[in-house]
Design a protein around this motif. Structure first.
Motif, PDB file in Angstrom:
ATOM      1  N   ASN A   1       0.828  -1.218   0.000  1.00  0.00           N
ATOM      2  CA  ASN A   1       0.000   0.000   0.000  1.00  0.00           C
ATOM      3  C   ASN A   1       0.863   1.269   0.000  1.00  0.00           C
ATOM      4  OD1 ASN A   1      -2.543   1.206  -0.143  1.00  0.00           O
ATOM      5  ND2 ASN A   1      -2.647   1.486   2.077  1.00  0.00           N
ATOM      6  N   ILE A   2       1.946   1.224  -0.763  1.00  0.00           N
ATOM      7  CA  ILE A   2       2.841   2.382  -0.886  1.00  0.00           C
ATOM      8  C   ILE A   2       2.210   3.378  -1.848  1.00  0.00           C
ATOM      9  CG2 ILE A   2       5.104   3.129  -1.705  1.00  0.00           C
ATOM     10  CD1 ILE A   2       6.125   0.308  -0.810  1.00  0.00           C
ATOM     11  N   LYS A   3       2.213   4.644  -1.461  1.00  0.00           N
ATOM     12  CA  LYS A   3       1.534   5.662  -2.266  1.00  0.00           C
ATOM     13  C   LYS A   3       2.509   6.741  -2.736  1.00  0.00           C
ATOM     14  CE  LYS A   3      -2.762   5.037   0.348  1.00  0.00           C
ATOM     15  NZ  LYS A   3      -3.366   4.148  -0.624  1.00  0.00           N
ATOM     16  N   ASN A   4       2.072   7.464  -3.769  1.00  0.00           N
ATOM     17  CA  ASN A   4       2.809   8.615  -4.306  1.00  0.00           C
ATOM     18  C   ASN A   4       4.198   8.254  -4.829  1.00  0.00           C
ATOM     19  OD1 ASN A   4       0.631  10.362  -3.567  1.00  0.00           O
ATOM     20  ND2 ASN A   4       1.391  10.288  -1.458  1.00  0.00           N
ATOM     21  N   ILE A   5       4.261   7.140  -5.538  1.00  0.00           N
ATOM     22  CA  ILE A   5       5.501   6.670  -6.163  1.00  0.00           C
ATOM     23  C   ILE A   5       5.329   6.744  -7.678  1.00  0.00           C
ATOM     24  CG2 ILE A   5       7.003   4.650  -6.504  1.00  0.00           C
ATOM     25  CD1 ILE A   5       7.319   5.761  -3.751  1.00  0.00           C
ATOM     26  N   LYS A   6       6.408   7.079  -8.371  1.00  0.00           N
ATOM     27  CA  LYS A   6       6.391   7.078  -9.837  1.00  0.00           C
ATOM     28  C   LYS A   6       7.117   5.822 -10.321  1.00  0.00           C
ATOM     29  CE  LYS A   6       6.162  12.099 -10.314  1.00  0.00           C
ATOM     30  NZ  LYS A   6       6.116  12.430  -8.887  1.00  0.00           N
ATOM     31  N   ILE A   7       6.426   5.019 -11.106  1.00  0.00           N
ATOM     32  CA  ILE A   7       6.991   3.770 -11.624  1.00  0.00           C
ATOM     33  C   ILE A   7       7.145   3.914 -13.138  1.00  0.00           C
ATOM     34  CG2 ILE A   7       6.682   1.289 -11.882  1.00  0.00           C
ATOM     35  CD1 ILE A   7       4.659   2.926  -9.229  1.00  0.00           C
ATOM     36  N   VAL A   8       8.377   3.772 -13.613  1.00  0.00           N
ATOM     37  CA  VAL A   8       8.671   3.961 -15.034  1.00  0.00           C
ATOM     38  C   VAL A   8       9.225   2.661 -15.601  1.00  0.00           C
ATOM     39  CG1 VAL A   8      10.013   5.269 -16.726  1.00  0.00           C
ATOM     40  CG2 VAL A   8       9.211   6.393 -14.638  1.00  0.00           C
ATOM     41  N   SER A   9       8.648   2.211 -16.693  1.00  0.00           N
ATOM     42  CA  SER A   9       9.157   1.037 -17.404  1.00  0.00           C
ATOM     43  C   SER A   9       9.813   1.504 -18.704  1.00  0.00           C
ATOM     44  CB  SER A   9       8.019   0.069 -17.724  1.00  0.00           C
ATOM     45  OG  SER A   9       8.442  -0.918 -18.644  1.00  0.00           O
ATOM     46  N   ILE A  10      11.018   1.011 -18.962  1.00  0.00           N
ATOM     47  CA  ILE A  10      11.745   1.384 -20.189  1.00  0.00           C
ATOM     48  C   ILE A  10      11.513   0.321 -21.262  1.00  0.00           C
ATOM     49  CG2 ILE A  10      13.992   1.926 -21.185  1.00  0.00           C
ATOM     50  CD1 ILE A  10      13.198   3.907 -19.000  1.00  0.00           C
ATOM     51  N   SER A  11      11.090   0.767 -22.426  1.00  0.00           N
ATOM     52  CA  SER A  11      10.873  -0.146 -23.552  1.00  0.00           C
ATOM     53  C   SER A  11      11.538   0.391 -24.807  1.00  0.00           C
ATOM     54  CB  SER A  11       9.382  -0.339 -23.825  1.00  0.00           C
ATOM     55  OG  SER A  11       8.767  -1.059 -22.793  1.00  0.00           O
ATOM     56  N   SER A  12      11.770  -0.509 -25.741  1.00  0.00           N
ATOM     57  CA  SER A  12      12.361  -0.151 -27.026  1.00  0.00           C
ATOM     58  C   SER A  12      11.264   0.137 -28.043  1.00  0.00           C
ATOM     59  CB  SER A  12      13.247  -1.302 -27.514  1.00  0.00           C
ATOM     60  OG  SER A  12      13.415  -1.250 -28.906  1.00  0.00           O
ATOM     61  N   VAL A  13      11.644   0.820 -29.081  1.00  0.00           N
ATOM     62  CA  VAL A  13      10.723   1.090 -30.189  1.00  0.00           C
ATOM     63  C   VAL A  13      10.297  -0.211 -30.883  1.00  0.00           C
ATOM     64  CG1 VAL A  13      12.443   1.362 -32.019  1.00  0.00           C
ATOM     65  CG2 VAL A  13      10.335   2.713 -32.100  1.00  0.00           C
ATOM     66  N   SER A  14      10.917  -1.319 -30.494  1.00  0.00           N
ATOM     67  CA  SER A  14      10.549  -2.622 -31.067  1.00  0.00           C
ATOM     68  C   SER A  14       9.099  -3.001 -30.775  1.00  0.00           C
ATOM     69  CB  SER A  14      11.473  -3.731 -30.536  1.00  0.00           C
ATOM     70  OG  SER A  14      12.772  -3.543 -31.014  1.00  0.00           O
ATOM     71  N   ILE A  15       8.471  -2.349 -29.786  1.00  0.00           N
ATOM     72  CA  ILE A  15       7.058  -2.671 -29.573  1.00  0.00           C
ATOM     73  C   ILE A  15       6.180  -1.940 -30.587  1.00  0.00           C
ATOM     74  CG2 ILE A  15       7.417  -3.100 -27.117  1.00  0.00           C
ATOM     75  CD1 ILE A  15       5.772  -0.583 -26.520  1.00  0.00           C
ATOM     76  N   ILE A  16       6.781  -0.971 -31.298  1.00  0.00           N
ATOM     77  CA  ILE A  16       6.062  -0.283 -32.383  1.00  0.00           C
ATOM     78  C   ILE A  16       6.423  -0.922 -33.718  1.00  0.00           C
ATOM     79  CG2 ILE A  16       5.712   1.931 -33.566  1.00  0.00           C
ATOM     80  CD1 ILE A  16       6.552   3.291 -30.920  1.00  0.00           C
ATOM     81  N   VAL A  17       7.718  -1.170 -33.902  1.00  0.00           N
ATOM     82  CA  VAL A  17       8.216  -1.827 -35.117  1.00  0.00           C
ATOM     83  C   VAL A  17       8.857  -3.145 -34.689  1.00  0.00           C
ATOM     84  CG1 VAL A  17       9.622  -1.576 -37.185  1.00  0.00           C
ATOM     85  CG2 VAL A  17       8.734   0.462 -36.036  1.00  0.00           C
ATOM     86  N   PRO A  18       8.087  -4.234 -34.597  1.00  0.00           N
ATOM     87  CA  PRO A  18       8.600  -5.490 -34.049  1.00  0.00           C
ATOM     88  C   PRO A  18       9.703  -6.114 -34.890  1.00  0.00           C
ATOM     89  CG  PRO A  18       6.196  -5.516 -34.213  1.00  0.00           C
ATOM     90  CD  PRO A  18       6.682  -4.332 -34.995  1.00  0.00           C
ATOM     91  N   ASN A  19      10.630  -6.782 -34.206  1.00  0.00           N
ATOM     92  CA  ASN A  19      11.623  -7.613 -34.864  1.00  0.00           C
ATOM     93  C   ASN A  19      11.080  -9.037 -34.869  1.00  0.00           C
ATOM     94  OD1 ASN A  19      13.798  -9.389 -35.352  1.00  0.00           O
ATOM     95  ND2 ASN A  19      15.275  -7.920 -34.574  1.00  0.00           N
ATOM     96  N   ILE A  20      10.875  -9.608 -36.025  1.00  0.00           N
ATOM     97  CA  ILE A  20      10.234 -10.929 -36.111  1.00  0.00           C
ATOM     98  C   ILE A  20      11.079 -12.031 -35.482  1.00  0.00           C
ATOM     99  CG2 ILE A  20       8.889 -10.343 -38.159  1.00  0.00           C
ATOM    100  CD1 ILE A  20      10.929 -11.955 -39.812  1.00  0.00           C
ATOM    101  N   ASN A  21      12.364 -11.750 -35.215  1.00  0.00           N
ATOM    102  CA  ASN A  21      13.228 -12.747 -34.573  1.00  0.00           C
ATOM    103  C   ASN A  21      13.120 -12.720 -33.052  1.00  0.00           C
ATOM    104  OD1 ASN A  21      14.309 -13.646 -37.031  1.00  0.00           O
ATOM    105  ND2 ASN A  21      15.807 -11.992 -37.042  1.00  0.00           N
TER     106      ASN A  21
END
Length: 200
Positions: free
Chosen positions: A115-135
């Motif tokens: 029940n922790i409040k007032n925290i900022k949680i940021v996840s880092i992702s690559s542009v690969s979720i927009i332009v996927p690499n089929i491999n």
């Protein structure tokens, strides 16, 4: 001010940590092994298995009890296993999914259970979720699902969940990626940034 960053040994996490340290922000660096790369009195390296839900919960609880909770959880640690080159490889798919998805969800679970409040949680992702690499189906699937979960988690107004999409950034996990053809290639080239810029 405190920031917790996962995956600070190299790449994006390392660049973000150094940028924050320059701004006199204290950084807790989470890695599979103690990060000895960054030499700064405001950097505290911690060895933690982010795939172990109980270990992550106990660690976050300990920070709360000591009143050392970070203002930011920057959940950057990730892996990109090539799971669809010659055939679909479920083992490598699962490795990517475990680190990229559950390595983030375990922290979120701990924050919400305590029940922790007032925290900022940021996840880092690559542009690969927009332009996927089929491999790399595991990377794409895990990061895309994470982005959907973050949008829903924001209905909880006590904490802020944000996914930051960077890329393509040259790191160890992306060094073998080939620029896609057509419109995908144009997007990649337009978004090309060096790792140090990713921290700004």
């Amino acid at each position: 001010m405190y920031a917790l960053i996962t995956g600070t040994t190299n790449g994006i996490g390392n660049s973000i940590a150094k940028k924050l340290l320059l701004k006199k922000i204290k950084v807790i660096g989470i890695d599979k092994s103690k990060n000895k790369v960054i030499k700064d009195p405001n950097f505290k390296p911690i060895k933690l298995n982010i795939l172990n839900e109980k270990s992550v919960f106990n660690f976050v609880k300990k920070l709360e009890l000591k009143k050392q909770l970070p203002n930011y959880f920057i959940l950057n640690a990730g892996t990109n296993n090539y799971d669809n080159k010659e055939y679909f490889d479920i083992i490598n798919f699962r490795k990517s999914f475990d680190t990229n998805f559950f390595g983030v969800i375990n922290f979120i679970s701990a924050i919400e259970k305590l029940n922790i409040k007032n925290i900022k949680i940021v996840s880092i992702s690559s542009v690969s979720i927009i332009v996927p690499n089929i491999n790399s189906l595991g990377y794409f699937s895990s990061k895309l699902l994470l982005s959907k979960n973050f949008s829903l988690l924001n209905f909880n107004k006590t904490n802020i969940y944000k996914q930051v999409i960077l890329g393509p950034v040259k790191t160890k996990i992306s060094r073998n990626l080939k620029t896609p053809h057509g419109i995908g290639g144009k997007i990649y080239r337009a978004l090309q940034i060096p790792p140090e810029k990713a921290a700004e």
